[in-house]
Scaffold this motif. Structure first.
Motif, mmCIF file in Angstrom:
data_model
loop_
_atom_site.group_PDB
_atom_site.id
_atom_site.type_symbol
_atom_site.label_atom_id
_atom_site.label_comp_id
_atom_site.label_asym_id
_atom_site.label_seq_id
_atom_site.Cartn_x
_atom_site.Cartn_y
_atom_site.Cartn_z
ATOM 1 N N SER A 150 -26.755 -3.277 -38.294
ATOM 2 C CA SER A 150 -27.157 -1.927 -37.917
ATOM 3 C C SER A 150 -27.331 -1.067 -39.163
ATOM 4 O O SER A 150 -26.550 -1.171 -40.117
ATOM 5 C CB SER A 150 -26.104 -1.287 -37.007
ATOM 6 N N GLU A 197 -36.426 -2.482 -28.661
ATOM 7 C CA GLU A 197 -36.200 -1.741 -29.893
ATOM 8 C C GLU A 197 -35.714 -2.662 -31.013
ATOM 9 O O GLU A 197 -35.330 -3.812 -30.766
ATOM 10 C CB GLU A 197 -35.166 -0.638 -29.650
ATOM 11 N N GLU A 199 -32.989 -2.043 -33.232
ATOM 12 C CA GLU A 199 -31.800 -1.296 -33.659
ATOM 13 C C GLU A 199 -31.097 -2.033 -34.799
ATOM 14 O O GLU A 199 -30.441 -1.417 -35.627
ATOM 15 C CB GLU A 199 -30.885 -1.160 -32.441
ATOM 16 N N ARG A 337 -36.864 2.370 -33.980
ATOM 17 C CA ARG A 337 -35.752 2.051 -34.878
ATOM 18 C C ARG A 337 -34.682 3.126 -34.707
ATOM 19 O O ARG A 337 -34.513 3.994 -35.554
ATOM 20 C CB ARG A 337 -36.204 2.024 -36.345
ATOM 21 N N PRO A 338 -33.950 3.137 -33.588
ATOM 22 C CA PRO A 338 -32.980 4.205 -33.337
ATOM 23 C C PRO A 338 -31.802 4.155 -34.309
ATOM 24 O O PRO A 338 -31.355 3.082 -34.714
ATOM 25 C CB PRO A 338 -32.522 3.931 -31.903
ATOM 26 N N VAL A 341 -26.902 4.488 -30.614
ATOM 27 C CA VAL A 341 -27.027 3.928 -29.271
ATOM 28 C C VAL A 341 -26.581 4.992 -28.278
ATOM 29 O O VAL A 341 -25.449 5.453 -28.322
ATOM 30 C CB VAL A 341 -26.151 2.668 -29.113
ATOM 31 N N ARG A 354 -28.996 -3.091 -22.751
ATOM 32 C CA ARG A 354 -28.259 -2.853 -23.993
ATOM 33 C C ARG A 354 -26.790 -3.225 -23.871
ATOM 34 O O ARG A 354 -26.155 -3.654 -24.841
ATOM 35 C CB ARG A 354 -28.410 -1.386 -24.412
#
Length: 396
Positions: A150, A197, A199, A337-338, A341, A354
């Motif tokens: 992450s 996504e 992430e 690309r967060p 969460v 998720r």
């Protein structure tokens, strides 16, 4: 400066600080730097490192006073890996110079951190990792691949575990470093998930040079250093305190109350069972926070993280059942690309997909159950045939 002994004393100290540092008139980062230097950042850290060696349970008192004054926070969700994993490891094993170099910009949100632990062949069995670090004078040359990282695409620094001695058993030949993510030879690639996504990332390290003064702990002692990171990670994921009906149980309870047409007796029984389990997990997390006030996190954090993962998956699954066909619609399939969460602010379909990752990230549920059995309940350890075998001789 007088010693702070009560919440009232702390509130008075913060009000004095705010009188001299108006958060509405100062640049945000400058305000945070002054707050750190005043020892009002993480209160349980030592003086000079953002704290005053105060009990952890005073931190919420400080955060409320600052929030009520309109003061900026350090965007804790964005820098969660640094706050929850890197910082306590640096505090426990870093030199005085390392602590002064990294902790202040970390807490102020100036430098984002990531965690380079898992590998394609070393996930649950982290000690089997193969990323190699070879000493070259005052530097180490690192080659390997890490995965499920992450914030690697935004991070300046990474906490990194490598293999420095393949001729000893796997747990003994590891060394822990801090890696500059802007160094030559570091390549970050996005990993697209089931949610659509990216992430997470995979990180490739090719002849990356790390100065020896960026090593945390002794050479070969990386497993012990990594355990400090992992215990804090599990507490960060599953051990936070929160109000009643926060998180996924709050989302599900609100859906039940606002949608009478979906109510069925059998589903109500399941909802109430999960509500009780969520409340038990919340109260247990509060007890864990009280234990943390007295020292470092222990294996109990594994139980908190396991409960969090199991509940999140059960709750998100029940939400889809409640919604029926409506719950099958998925509108989030887009490459993003967060930085964080967000379960509460997303669609039911996203939450369901998720949540599957909750039982993997921060330690798989199977490994956590072993830790709970052996270190909390005192049950006999799992048979390990590779315990005394040199890493280079292990079957792959």
């Amino acid at each position: 400066m007088p010693t702070l002994t009560t919440p009232h004393d702390l509130e008075n100290r913060i009000h004095e600080f705010l009188a001299a540092h108006d958060p509405l008139a100062m640049e945000e980062r400058e305000f945070l730097r002054n707050r750190f230097d005043a020892g009002l950042a993480w209160l349980h850290y030592p003086p000079g490192l953002g704290g005053q060696s105060l009990p952890r349970d005073l931190q919420p008192v400080a955060e409320k006073v600052f929030a009520d004054a309109g003061a900026p926070d350090n965007d804790p969700r964005r820098i969660g890996i640094g706050l929850g994993m890197a910082a306590p490891t640096i505090l426990a094993f870093g030199t005085d110079e390392q602590k002064k170099r990294w902790l202040r910009p970390l807490w102020c949100g100036e430098e984002v951190w990531c965690q380079l632990f898992s590998e394609p062949g070393a996930g649950s069995d982290l000690a089997a990792l193969a990323t190699r670090a070879v000493r070259d004078g005052d530097e180490w040359i690192v080659n390997g691949q890490k995965v499920w990282t992450s914030m690697a695409h935004e991070a300046r620094w990474a906490i990194l575990v490598t293999r420095t001695d393949p001729d000893v058993p796997k747990h003994q030949g590891l060394t822990y470093f801090v890696l500059d993510m802007t160094a030559p030879g570091v390549e970050v690639r996005p990993l697209r998930q089931i949610t659509g996504e990216a992430e997470f990332n995979e990180v490739f390290l090719t002849d990356v040079r790390i100065p020896d003064d960026q090593r945390l702990g002794a050479v070969g002692d990386g497993w012990r250093v990594a355990q400090t990171t992992l215990m804090n990670e599990r507490v960060a994921i599953g051990g936070g305190t929160a109000p009643r009906e926060s998180g996924m149980i709050g989302v599900l309870a609100e859906t039940w109350r606002n949608r009478p047409e979906i109510r069925e007796p059998a589903l109500h029984d399941r909802l109430m069972t999960l509500w009780v389990a969520a409340e038990a997990a919340r109260l247990t997390a509060m007890r864990l926070s009280a234990q943390l006030a007295a020292g470092q996190p222990g294996p109990e954090g594994s139980a908190a993280k396991y409960a969090f993962a199991t509940l999140n998956q059960q709750l998100s699954g029940l939400e889809l059942e409640l919604l029926g066909e409506e719950g099958l619609r998925y509108d989030d399939w887009t490459m993003r690309r967060p930085d964080t969460v967000d379960f509460v602010g997303r669609s039911p379909g996203y939450r369901y997909l998720r949540a599957k990752g909750n039982s993997i990230e921060g330690g798989t549920s199977e490994i956590l159950l072993n830790i709970i059995a052996e270190r909390v309940l005192g049950l006999p350890g799992e048979i390990r045939t590779d315990k005394d075998v040199a890493w280079k001789d292990l079957a792959r």
